[in-house]
Design a protein around this motif. Structure first.
Motif, short mmCIF file in Angstrom:
data_model
loop_
_atom_site.label_atom_id
_atom_site.label_comp_id
_atom_site.label_asym_id
_atom_site.label_seq_id
_atom_site.Cartn_x
_atom_site.Cartn_y
_atom_site.Cartn_z
N SER A 161 -3.91 5.07 5.16
CA SER A 161 -4.45 3.71 5.18
C SER A 161 -4.08 3.06 6.50
CB SER A 161 -3.90 2.89 4.02
OG SER A 161 -4.34 3.38 2.77
N GLN B 116 -6.83 -0.85 4.33
CA GLN B 116 -8.05 -0.15 3.94
C GLN B 116 -7.90 1.32 4.31
OE1 GLN B 116 -11.51 -0.29 6.81
NE2 GLN B 116 -10.65 -2.34 7.19
N PRO B 117 -8.70 2.20 3.69
CA PRO B 117 -8.63 3.62 4.04
C PRO B 117 -8.97 3.84 5.52
CG PRO B 117 -9.82 3.33 1.99
CD PRO B 117 -9.62 1.96 2.56
N ASN C 255 0.59 5.82 -0.30
CA ASN C 255 -0.19 6.01 0.92
C ASN C 255 0.70 6.08 2.15
OD1 ASN C 255 -3.02 5.85 -0.05
ND2 ASN C 255 -2.38 3.83 -0.75
N THR D 245 0.83 -1.21 0.00
CA THR D 245 0.00 0.00 0.00
C THR D 245 0.86 1.26 0.00
OG1 THR D 245 -1.72 -1.21 1.21
CG2 THR D 245 -1.84 1.19 1.24
N VAL E 105 0.77 4.71 5.77
CA VAL E 105 0.12 3.54 6.36
C VAL E 105 0.42 3.47 7.86
CG1 VAL E 105 -0.21 1.04 6.23
CG2 VAL E 105 0.48 2.32 4.18
#
Length: 482
Positions: free
Chosen positions: A266, A173-174, A140, A135, A142
């Motif tokens: 995320s 996941q967001p 992103n 991710t 994280v």
């Protein structure tokens, strides 16, 4: 060849929630609370292996030699040790590490972790890191959310965008939002709802993504931290960040600085065991209590006790509990804590009270760690002091003299190479040597095992600042300790 993840271990904290074991001069990350290694060593080992590059450690000047010694003990060579001129919370520390790494490897992935967490299942944690890395490569930021097992008010929480699956697979996941430390009713609601996780303060991202976030949300901090990194100086293998720009930085966490503002956050759920050992109640809970709920560590004996922690950190001090329930007892050579388990978090109040009365035990650990080893006082009188001194293999104290005290050294383990004015000689077990007041002297360990000696000081003043230093391999100035 796979792209390595660069661990950044934050090791500058000096928390008091585990007083008297954890103190400003020797905080909990350097202690062995749950096993044979310190929490810091366990963190470094967990973030080593085929997937990881050598770690970057961010710490304070007082801890730099403890860091190198403990890493050497577990055979880990750091990529860099960044020295903060002063504690400025996690945002500046993480940004400095990112800028330092970016200078040699733009686009590198960076995993940030505190040095004092307990994560026993390395394989499960590595799977979560692997999921987060995929991710993070997509741009992103994280973070990792811990599956809660109670309505905890001492942690921040993370709200997920969807419910995690039953087996808590590490699927990114967001992140819906960060939640501040809640009251008990809110914590209970989040715990029962199933869409909230504990915020572990562990992050993974590319250095480019993080720097871009600071450009957007903290441009002034980015400019000042860049200056601190650009003007940093090398000192015996350490990287000392520049003091003037660092002093101008805000004291702010990474969450407040950028993470709570960033739209590209995320979260990877982590379903394994985790603890930050944030207080003695947590140490009891994670210490595998027996059938009566009793945890004993060191020379400690429990008789008819329930839900109690008895811990002795002294080789000669036996702690005995009789008929105790929900009690924490922690005995150090110079201080003893006795508290109800439900009030163990109030130990900060005790530290404040000790500071107000000028008690050294508030901040100072009984074992004083130095670049060459450590010492502890065994007995102190009006005009004398007896110390045990341990010198690491190959290490040496500075060439020095004292204005106010004479010293008598008795070697009890190993061999010392002793310099007294122009004379240099070896002193072995059961031999002793006298250092007259004002004499130039030095102690070295030429052997391959730690050297232990007993030092008897006599004189009108026995403070650690009574020292004239002539030569020092650790580049300490006049009046510095050790």
């Amino acid at each position: 060849m796979p792209v390595l993840i660069h661990p950044v271990i934050l090791c500058g904290g000096s928390g008091t929630r585990l007083w008297p074991l954890s103190r400003k001069s020797y905080p909990k990350q350097f202690s062995s609370l749950t096993g044979d290694t310190s929490l810091f060593q366990a963190s470094a080992l967990r973030l080593s292996g085929a997937a990881f590059a050598a770690p970057i450690v961010v710490t304070g000047s007082d801890f730099r030699f403890i860091v190198t010694e403990q890493l050497a003990q577990v055979e880990i060579a750091p990529a860099a040790i960044l020295i903060e001129p002063q504690a400025r919370n996690t945002a500046p520390a993480i940004l400095a590490a990112a800028l330092s790494l970016h200078a040699r490897e733009p686009g590198a992935l960076m995993l940030v972790a505190p040095s004092d967490h307990v994560i026993p299942d390395v394989a499960q944690f590595s799977a979560a890191v692997e999921a987060a890395a995929a991710t993070a490569r997509q741009g992103n930021l994280v973070t990792f959310g811990i599956r809660p097992d109670r309505a905890e008010t001492g942690y921040g929480w993370l709200e997920l965008s969807t419910q995690p699956d039953v087996d808590f697979a590490p699927v990114a996941q967001p992140l819906a939002q960060f939640v501040e430390k809640p009251d008990l009713a809110t914590a209970q609601m989040m715990f029962e709802g199933g869409k909230h996780l504990w915020n572990a303060g562990i992050f993974l991202f590319s250095v480019d993504t993080l720097i871009a976030a600071f450009e957007t949300y903290q441009p002034e901090m980015l400019e000042q931290t860049r200056a601190a990194v650009a003007q940093a100086e090398l000192d015996l293998g350490f990287t000392r960040l520049a003091g003037e720009p660092w002093a101008a930085l805000d004291d702010i966490s990474i969450d407040y600085a950028v993470m709570e503002k960033a739209p590209n956050m995320s979260v990877v759920p982590y379903g394994g065991v985790w603890s930050d050992l944030g207080g003695w109640e947590a140490v009891w809970r994670d210490g595998n209590p027996d059938a009566q709920g009793v945890v004993t560590t060191g020379p400690a004996t429990a008789i008819d006790c329930t839900d109690t922690l008895l811990r002795s950190e002294s080789e000669t001090l036996e702690v005995v509990g009789i008929g105790l329930k929900d009690i924490v007892v922690v005995a150090m050579p110079d201080a003893v804590l006795v508290a109800h388990k439900d009030r163990a978090q109030e130990v900060k109040t005790a530290v404040t009270a000790l500071k107000a009365k000028g008690a050294a035990q508030a901040d100072t650990f009984p074992r004083d760690h130095r670049p060459w080893g450590w010492f502890e006082s065994l007995a102190v009188g009006r005009r004398f002091q007896v110390k045990r001194i341990v010198v690491n293999p190959g290490a040496a104290l500075s060439l020095q003299s004292h204005h106010h005290r004479a010293e008598h050294w008795i070697v009890v383990e190993g061999t010392a190479r002793v310099t007294i004015d122009a004379e240099v000689k070896l002193v072995t077990e059961n031999q002793s040597v006298y250092i007259p007041l004002g004499t130039t002297h030095r102690m070295e360990n030429p052997g391959k095992v730690p050297m232990v000696l007993v030092e008897v000081q006599t004189g009108s003043y026995l403070g650690e600042d009574d020292i004239i230093r002539y030569e020092d391999v650790y580049a300490r100035g006049q009046g510095a300790k050790g």
